[in-house]
Each structure stands twice: as structure tokens, then as C-alpha cells.
Design a protein around this motif. Sequence first.
Motif, PDB file in Angstrom:
ATOM      1  N   PRO A  19      45.576  32.947  48.099  1.00  0.00           N
ATOM      2  CA  PRO A  19      44.656  34.062  48.310  1.00  0.00           C
ATOM      3  C   PRO A  19      43.360  33.898  47.512  1.00  0.00           C
ATOM      4  O   PRO A  19      43.301  33.186  46.513  1.00  0.00           O
ATOM      5  N   ILE A  20      42.333  34.594  47.977  1.00  0.00           N
ATOM      6  CA  ILE A  20      41.044  34.625  47.298  1.00  0.00           C
ATOM      7  C   ILE A  20      41.206  35.480  46.057  1.00  0.00           C
ATOM      8  O   ILE A  20      41.770  36.573  46.111  1.00  0.00           O
ATOM      9  N   VAL A  21      40.738  34.966  44.913  1.00  0.00           N
ATOM     10  CA  VAL A  21      40.903  35.669  43.641  1.00  0.00           C
ATOM     11  C   VAL A  21      39.560  36.264  43.226  1.00  0.00           C
ATOM     12  O   VAL A  21      38.588  35.532  43.026  1.00  0.00           O
ATOM     13  N   LEU A  22      39.521  37.591  43.118  1.00  0.00           N
ATOM     14  CA  LEU A  22      38.291  38.274  42.713  1.00  0.00           C
ATOM     15  C   LEU A  22      37.932  37.884  41.280  1.00  0.00           C
ATOM     16  O   LEU A  22      38.793  37.722  40.436  1.00  0.00           O
ATOM     17  N   GLY A  23      36.641  37.714  41.038  1.00  0.00           N
ATOM     18  CA  GLY A  23      36.165  37.316  39.724  1.00  0.00           C
ATOM     19  C   GLY A  23      36.185  35.808  39.527  1.00  0.00           C
ATOM     20  O   GLY A  23      35.844  35.325  38.452  1.00  0.00           O
ATOM     21  N   GLN A  24      36.579  35.060  40.559  1.00  0.00           N
ATOM     22  CA  GLN A  24      36.610  33.603  40.482  1.00  0.00           C
ATOM     23  C   GLN A  24      35.849  33.019  41.669  1.00  0.00           C
ATOM     24  O   GLN A  24      35.459  33.724  42.591  1.00  0.00           O
ATOM     25  N   ASN A  25      35.681  31.710  41.632  1.00  0.00           N
ATOM     26  CA  ASN A  25      34.980  31.031  42.718  1.00  0.00           C
ATOM     27  C   ASN A  25      35.869  30.868  43.933  1.00  0.00           C
ATOM     28  O   ASN A  25      37.083  30.700  43.811  1.00  0.00           O
ATOM     29  N   VAL A  26      35.249  30.909  45.094  1.00  0.00           N
ATOM     30  CA  VAL A  26      35.903  30.571  46.358  1.00  0.00           C
ATOM     31  C   VAL A  26      35.043  29.489  47.007  1.00  0.00           C
ATOM     32  O   VAL A  26      33.816  29.523  46.920  1.00  0.00           O
ATOM     33  N   THR A  27      35.708  28.521  47.596  1.00  0.00           N
ATOM     34  CA  THR A  27      35.008  27.453  48.302  1.00  0.00           C
ATOM     35  C   THR A  27      35.269  27.607  49.792  1.00  0.00           C
ATOM     36  O   THR A  27      36.422  27.659  50.227  1.00  0.00           O
ATOM     37  N   ILE A  28      34.196  27.703  50.547  1.00  0.00           N
ATOM     38  CA  ILE A  28      34.286  27.885  51.992  1.00  0.00           C
ATOM     39  C   ILE A  28      33.815  26.607  52.668  1.00  0.00           C
ATOM     40  O   ILE A  28      32.743  26.080  52.335  1.00  0.00           O
ATOM     41  N   THR A  29      34.622  26.105  53.583  1.00  0.00           N
ATOM     42  CA  THR A  29      34.211  24.980  54.417  1.00  0.00           C
ATOM     43  C   THR A  29      34.182  25.468  55.851  1.00  0.00           C
ATOM     44  O   THR A  29      35.026  26.277  56.256  1.00  0.00           O
ATOM     45  N   ALA A  30      33.204  24.994  56.591  1.00  0.00           N
ATOM     46  CA  ALA A  30      33.062  25.423  57.978  1.00  0.00           C
ATOM     47  C   ALA A  30      32.229  24.424  58.749  1.00  0.00           C
ATOM     48  O   ALA A  30      31.367  23.745  58.178  1.00  0.00           O
ATOM     49  N   ALA A  31      32.506  24.343  60.033  1.00  0.00           N
ATOM     50  CA  ALA A  31      31.682  23.564  60.954  1.00  0.00           C
ATOM     51  C   ALA A  31      31.675  24.305  62.279  1.00  0.00           C
ATOM     52  O   ALA A  31      32.701  24.848  62.704  1.00  0.00           O
ATOM     53  N   ALA A  32      30.523  24.342  62.912  1.00  0.00           N
ATOM     54  CA  ALA A  32      30.385  25.045  64.190  1.00  0.00           C
ATOM     55  C   ALA A  32      29.278  24.397  65.007  1.00  0.00           C
ATOM     56  O   ALA A  32      28.377  23.747  64.462  1.00  0.00           O
ATOM     57  N   PRO A  88      20.089  24.608  52.220  1.00  0.00           N
ATOM     58  CA  PRO A  88      20.436  23.281  51.705  1.00  0.00           C
ATOM     59  C   PRO A  88      21.401  22.508  52.614  1.00  0.00           C
ATOM     60  O   PRO A  88      21.462  21.282  52.556  1.00  0.00           O
ATOM     61  N   PHE A  89      22.127  23.195  53.464  1.00  0.00           N
ATOM     62  CA  PHE A  89      23.052  22.543  54.390  1.00  0.00           C
ATOM     63  C   PHE A  89      22.404  22.299  55.758  1.00  0.00           C
ATOM     64  O   PHE A  89      23.057  21.787  56.666  1.00  0.00           O
ATOM     65  N   GLY A  90      21.143  22.704  55.916  1.00  0.00           N
ATOM     66  CA  GLY A  90      20.463  22.545  57.197  1.00  0.00           C
ATOM     67  C   GLY A  90      20.924  23.538  58.248  1.00  0.00           C
ATOM     68  O   GLY A  90      20.754  23.327  59.443  1.00  0.00           O
ATOM     69  N   GLY A 144      22.824  23.077  68.238  1.00  0.00           N
ATOM     70  CA  GLY A 144      23.139  21.958  67.358  1.00  0.00           C
ATOM     71  C   GLY A 144      24.482  22.129  66.687  1.00  0.00           C
ATOM     72  O   GLY A 144      25.159  23.149  66.846  1.00  0.00           O
ATOM     73  N   HIS A 145      24.855  21.112  65.923  1.00  0.00           N
ATOM     74  CA  HIS A 145      26.114  21.124  65.173  1.00  0.00           C
ATOM     75  C   HIS A 145      25.768  21.359  63.703  1.00  0.00           C
ATOM     76  O   HIS A 145      24.894  20.682  63.155  1.00  0.00           O
ATOM     77  N   TYR A 146      26.453  22.306  63.077  1.00  0.00           N
ATOM     78  CA  TYR A 146      26.165  22.674  61.694  1.00  0.00           C
ATOM     79  C   TYR A 146      27.445  22.681  60.879  1.00  0.00           C
ATOM     80  O   TYR A 146      28.511  23.043  61.377  1.00  0.00           O
ATOM     81  N   SER A 147      27.310  22.302  59.592  1.00  0.00           N
ATOM     82  CA  SER A 147      28.483  22.211  58.728  1.00  0.00           C
ATOM     83  C   SER A 147      28.101  22.538  57.295  1.00  0.00           C
ATOM     84  O   SER A 147      26.971  22.277  56.863  1.00  0.00           O
ATOM     85  N   LEU A 148      29.061  23.081  56.552  1.00  0.00           N
ATOM     86  CA  LEU A 148      28.861  23.310  55.121  1.00  0.00           C
ATOM     87  C   LEU A 148      29.197  22.058  54.317  1.00  0.00           C
ATOM     88  O   LEU A 148      29.254  22.106  53.098  1.00  0.00           O
ATOM     89  N   GLY A 149      29.416  20.939  54.990  1.00  0.00           N
ATOM     90  CA  GLY A 149      29.685  19.679  54.313  1.00  0.00           C
ATOM     91  C   GLY A 149      31.131  19.561  53.867  1.00  0.00           C
ATOM     92  O   GLY A 149      31.890  20.537  53.872  1.00  0.00           O
TER      93      GLY A 149
END
Length: 181
Positions: free
Chosen positions: A46-59, A119-121, A131-136
Amino acid sequence: MYTYLLLLSLVSFAFATEQTVQAAFSWNQCGGTGVKFINLAARPSPIVLGQNVTITAAASINTVGDSSSLTSVSLHLDKKVLGVWVEVPCVDKVGSCTYEDPCSLLAKESSHICSVLSPFGIPCQCPFAVGHYSLGASGLTTLVKNPNLSWLTNGDFYAKVVLNGNAGEYLCLEVYASVTA
């Protein structure tokens, strides 16, 4: 009478302290012709409040989206309460709400949104180019603030976002996530 109250208290306690298995982050593309998500993930789960979350995505954006073609965005939010999904109502434009003219809403928040997506274009305001986009591969890492309202924020959530346009549904995306403090 005392037996009834004791039984009611035990049942209430059992529901209140129920050992729920928190749902892993998951998503589903529920429709739309303008955008096709290829992947979407959040770590940790689960996502923990007060901490970092890393999101990856491509569409992939298949159809240009602009202020003349995108008409509204609807957000539906549910929280699981005692095993039942309960809708979070729209209060002061927060919760399960419909917003008209999504392009103008993005324009108002462009300084915040663009600093994250550019920064991710990834387009951060209308028009959205084909186009195709991604968070890397490493994704986008951000701090999830903790409002210190665990009674409200802890639990399993469901969100459905529908972006509507003149030609119909541009995007429909469902997300299930668990949040803990």
C-alpha cells in the motif's frame, strides 16, 4: 438485554478490527478511444502517507485532445468501509465530482503540473499531441503528504476517471489502491 449489548459490541468490534487484506495497486482501462494506457503502477503498495511513492506509467495518445474536443472530466471516488464501497461525495469540488472544460483547469495548474511532467516529455496542458509517453523506467517519485487524518485516509480506495469529449469517451481509467499512515 446485556447479552444483546455484549453480542452487538463483539460484532461491532469484529468489524472495526477486521484484519483486512489491503488490496494491491491495480488498474483497468474501462474505455475511451483517445488514450490507451500500456502500464500503470505505484510502489510501495500500500501507499504510505508521509513517504515517497514511485509511479510508473506509459500511454499512447491516439487522438489529439484540445479545448474544442475535451468537454468534461468526471472523477468517481469510493472508500471501502466495513467491507462495503462507499462513494466519497463531491464537497467544495473535492471527491466524486464532474469538472467542465478540463483544458482550462489544467491551464490554471500548469506551473505545478508542467514542472513534474515536462522533464519526461509528457504534455502538461492542451493540446495533447498524438504520441507515446512514459514516466521512464525509474518512474516519478513524489512525497505523499500525510494530513494526519488516519480515520479518513487509511484504507482501500477506488477511483474512476472519465474524460469526455465531443466524440464520446476520450479516456476511462479505474484504479484500486490501498493507503496507510
